[in-house]
Each structure stands twice: as C-alpha cells, then as structure tokens.
Design a protein around this motif. Structure first.
Motif, PDB file in Angstrom:
ATOM      1  N   PHE A  48      67.995 -37.578  89.582  1.00 54.71           N
ATOM      2  CA  PHE A  48      67.662 -38.715  90.422  1.00 54.71           C
ATOM      3  C   PHE A  48      66.480 -38.352  91.300  1.00 54.71           C
ATOM      4  O   PHE A  48      66.460 -37.300  91.935  1.00 54.71           O
ATOM      5  CB  PHE A  48      68.855 -39.101  91.296  1.00 54.71           C
ATOM      6  CG  PHE A  48      70.034 -39.575  90.509  1.00 54.71           C
ATOM      7  CD1 PHE A  48      70.047 -40.834  89.947  1.00 54.71           C
ATOM      8  CD2 PHE A  48      71.125 -38.748  90.311  1.00 54.71           C
ATOM      9  CE1 PHE A  48      71.134 -41.278  89.217  1.00 54.71           C
ATOM     10  CE2 PHE A  48      72.213 -39.180  89.589  1.00 54.71           C
ATOM     11  CZ  PHE A  48      72.220 -40.448  89.032  1.00 54.71           C
ATOM     12  N   LEU A  49      65.483 -39.232  91.333  1.00 58.47           N
ATOM     13  CA  LEU A  49      64.283 -39.003  92.129  1.00 58.47           C
ATOM     14  C   LEU A  49      64.227 -40.016  93.258  1.00 58.47           C
ATOM     15  O   LEU A  49      64.489 -41.198  93.062  1.00 58.47           O
ATOM     16  CB  LEU A  49      63.024 -39.143  91.279  1.00 58.47           C
ATOM     17  CG  LEU A  49      62.862 -38.185  90.111  1.00 58.47           C
ATOM     18  CD1 LEU A  49      61.615 -38.537  89.318  1.00 58.47           C
ATOM     19  CD2 LEU A  49      62.794 -36.761  90.598  1.00 58.47           C
ATOM     20  N   GLU A  77      54.686 -39.130  93.803  1.00 62.71           N
ATOM     21  CA  GLU A  77      53.989 -37.871  93.527  1.00 62.71           C
ATOM     22  C   GLU A  77      53.901 -37.587  92.026  1.00 62.71           C
ATOM     23  O   GLU A  77      52.877 -37.113  91.541  1.00 62.71           O
ATOM     24  CB  GLU A  77      54.698 -36.717  94.222  1.00 62.71           C
ATOM     25  CG  GLU A  77      54.526 -36.711  95.713  1.00 62.71           C
ATOM     26  CD  GLU A  77      55.248 -35.556  96.373  1.00 62.71           C
ATOM     27  OE1 GLU A  77      55.689 -34.636  95.669  1.00 62.71           O
ATOM     28  OE2 GLU A  77      55.364 -35.589  97.610  1.00 62.71           O
ATOM     29  N   ALA A  78      54.960 -37.888  91.280  1.00 67.49           N
ATOM     30  CA  ALA A  78      54.988 -37.582  89.856  1.00 67.49           C
ATOM     31  C   ALA A  78      54.089 -38.511  89.043  1.00 67.49           C
ATOM     32  O   ALA A  78      53.473 -38.084  88.062  1.00 67.49           O
ATOM     33  CB  ALA A  78      56.419 -37.665  89.336  1.00 67.49           C
ATOM     34  N   THR A  79      54.001 -39.780  89.447  1.00 67.73           N
ATOM     35  CA  THR A  79      53.251 -40.748  88.655  1.00 67.73           C
ATOM     36  C   THR A  79      51.855 -41.026  89.191  1.00 67.73           C
ATOM     37  O   THR A  79      50.970 -41.416  88.434  1.00 67.73           O
ATOM     38  CB  THR A  79      53.997 -42.090  88.586  1.00 67.73           C
ATOM     39  OG1 THR A  79      54.134 -42.622  89.909  1.00 67.73           O
ATOM     40  CG2 THR A  79      55.363 -41.935  87.946  1.00 67.73           C
ATOM     41  N   ARG A  92      53.533 -47.558  95.811  1.00 62.16           N
ATOM     42  CA  ARG A  92      54.897 -48.080  95.943  1.00 62.16           C
ATOM     43  C   ARG A  92      55.009 -49.468  95.308  1.00 62.16           C
ATOM     44  O   ARG A  92      55.995 -49.771  94.646  1.00 62.16           O
ATOM     45  CB  ARG A  92      55.293 -48.139  97.417  1.00 62.16           C
ATOM     46  CG  ARG A  92      55.437 -46.782  98.062  1.00 62.16           C
ATOM     47  CD  ARG A  92      55.536 -46.882  99.580  1.00 62.16           C
ATOM     48  NE  ARG A  92      56.544 -47.808 100.014  1.00 62.16           N
ATOM     49  CZ  ARG A  92      57.722 -47.463 100.539  1.00 62.16           C
ATOM     50  NH1 ARG A  92      57.993 -46.191 100.709  1.00 62.16           N
ATOM     51  NH2 ARG A  92      58.586 -48.378 100.911  1.00 62.16           N
ATOM     52  N   ALA A  93      53.977 -50.306  95.509  1.00 62.64           N
ATOM     53  CA  ALA A  93      54.003 -51.654  94.949  1.00 62.64           C
ATOM     54  C   ALA A  93      54.049 -51.621  93.423  1.00 62.64           C
ATOM     55  O   ALA A  93      54.781 -52.392  92.795  1.00 62.64           O
ATOM     56  CB  ALA A  93      52.780 -52.444  95.423  1.00 62.64           C
ATOM     57  N   THR A  94      53.294 -50.721  92.819  1.00 64.40           N
ATOM     58  CA  THR A  94      53.293 -50.599  91.361  1.00 64.40           C
ATOM     59  C   THR A  94      54.644 -50.117  90.856  1.00 64.40           C
ATOM     60  O   THR A  94      55.141 -50.601  89.831  1.00 64.40           O
ATOM     61  CB  THR A  94      52.184 -49.635  90.904  1.00 64.40           C
ATOM     62  OG1 THR A  94      50.923 -50.134  91.363  1.00 64.40           O
ATOM     63  CG2 THR A  94      52.157 -49.493  89.392  1.00 64.40           C
ATOM     64  N   ILE A  95      55.264 -49.194  91.578  1.00 63.92           N
ATOM     65  CA  ILE A  95      56.590 -48.711  91.179  1.00 63.92           C
ATOM     66  C   ILE A  95      57.592 -49.858  91.206  1.00 63.92           C
ATOM     67  O   ILE A  95      58.342 -50.067  90.255  1.00 63.92           O
ATOM     68  CB  ILE A  95      57.034 -47.546  92.083  1.00 63.92           C
ATOM     69  CG1 ILE A  95      56.148 -46.331  91.808  1.00 63.92           C
ATOM     70  CG2 ILE A  95      58.510 -47.221  91.868  1.00 63.92           C
ATOM     71  CD1 ILE A  95      56.304 -45.206  92.797  1.00 63.92           C
ATOM     72  N   TRP A  96      57.612 -50.630  92.308  1.00 66.22           N
ATOM     73  CA  TRP A  96      58.561 -51.747  92.398  1.00 66.22           C
ATOM     74  C   TRP A  96      58.258 -52.823  91.357  1.00 66.22           C
ATOM     75  O   TRP A  96      59.164 -53.451  90.823  1.00 66.22           O
ATOM     76  CB  TRP A  96      58.574 -52.323  93.806  1.00 66.22           C
ATOM     77  CG  TRP A  96      59.234 -51.392  94.769  1.00 66.22           C
ATOM     78  CD1 TRP A  96      58.642 -50.732  95.805  1.00 66.22           C
ATOM     79  CD2 TRP A  96      60.597 -50.965  94.755  1.00 66.22           C
ATOM     80  NE1 TRP A  96      59.560 -49.934  96.444  1.00 66.22           N
ATOM     81  CE2 TRP A  96      60.777 -50.062  95.820  1.00 66.22           C
ATOM     82  CE3 TRP A  96      61.687 -51.263  93.946  1.00 66.22           C
ATOM     83  CZ2 TRP A  96      61.992 -49.459  96.092  1.00 66.22           C
ATOM     84  CZ3 TRP A  96      62.907 -50.661  94.228  1.00 66.22           C
ATOM     85  CH2 TRP A  96      63.043 -49.767  95.285  1.00 66.22           C
ATOM     86  N   ARG A  97      56.984 -53.042  91.048  1.00 63.63           N
ATOM     87  CA  ARG A  97      56.621 -54.005  90.006  1.00 63.63           C
ATOM     88  C   ARG A  97      57.176 -53.549  88.657  1.00 63.63           C
ATOM     89  O   ARG A  97      57.684 -54.351  87.873  1.00 63.63           O
ATOM     90  CB  ARG A  97      55.088 -54.137  89.946  1.00 63.63           C
ATOM     91  CG  ARG A  97      54.594 -55.292  89.134  1.00 63.63           C
ATOM     92  CD  ARG A  97      53.063 -55.430  89.179  1.00 63.63           C
ATOM     93  NE  ARG A  97      52.535 -55.432  90.533  1.00 63.63           N
ATOM     94  CZ  ARG A  97      51.686 -54.509  91.018  1.00 63.63           C
ATOM     95  NH1 ARG A  97      51.264 -53.524  90.252  1.00 63.63           N
ATOM     96  NH2 ARG A  97      51.252 -54.580  92.256  1.00 63.63           N
ATOM     97  N   ASN A  98      57.106 -52.249  88.375  1.00 68.08           N
ATOM     98  CA  ASN A  98      57.630 -51.718  87.123  1.00 68.08           C
ATOM     99  C   ASN A  98      59.155 -51.731  87.092  1.00 68.08           C
ATOM    100  O   ASN A  98      59.745 -51.889  86.026  1.00 68.08           O
ATOM    101  CB  ASN A  98      57.101 -50.309  86.881  1.00 68.08           C
ATOM    102  CG  ASN A  98      55.664 -50.315  86.426  1.00 68.08           C
ATOM    103  OD1 ASN A  98      55.253 -51.177  85.669  1.00 68.08           O
ATOM    104  ND2 ASN A  98      54.888 -49.365  86.890  1.00 68.08           N
TER     105      ASN A  98
END
Length: 45
Positions: free
Chosen positions: A7-8, A15-17, A21-27
C-alpha cells in the motif's frame, strides 16, 4: 507462489510516478489506479 500487496500513500505515488495529485485522482476516477483503502482511523493508502 505468493504475492505481497504493498500500500502506497499519496506522496509515495507522486514520487514514484511524477504525476500531480490531480492527475492521480483523475486516474483513480477513470479506473487506471485503484481507489484508496482505509488503513486506519484517519489514514488511507
């Protein structure tokens, strides 16, 4: 064969990608990334 789930937290995903934050939530919304899972009373991963 056994697999281990890791779990990340959000900052580790950033940091890994290298995504914002917005792009992560969109994905997450698009189903590309899994939804957050509660790991404690005030924590998600």
């Amino acid at each position: 064969m056994t697999t281990t789930k890791k779990f990340l937290r959000l900052h580790a995903v950033v940091e890994a990608t290298g995504w914002s934050r917005a792009t992560i939530w969109r994905n997450v919304k698009a189903g590309v990334l899994p939804a957050p899972i509660p790991i404690g009373p005030k924590s998600v991963a």
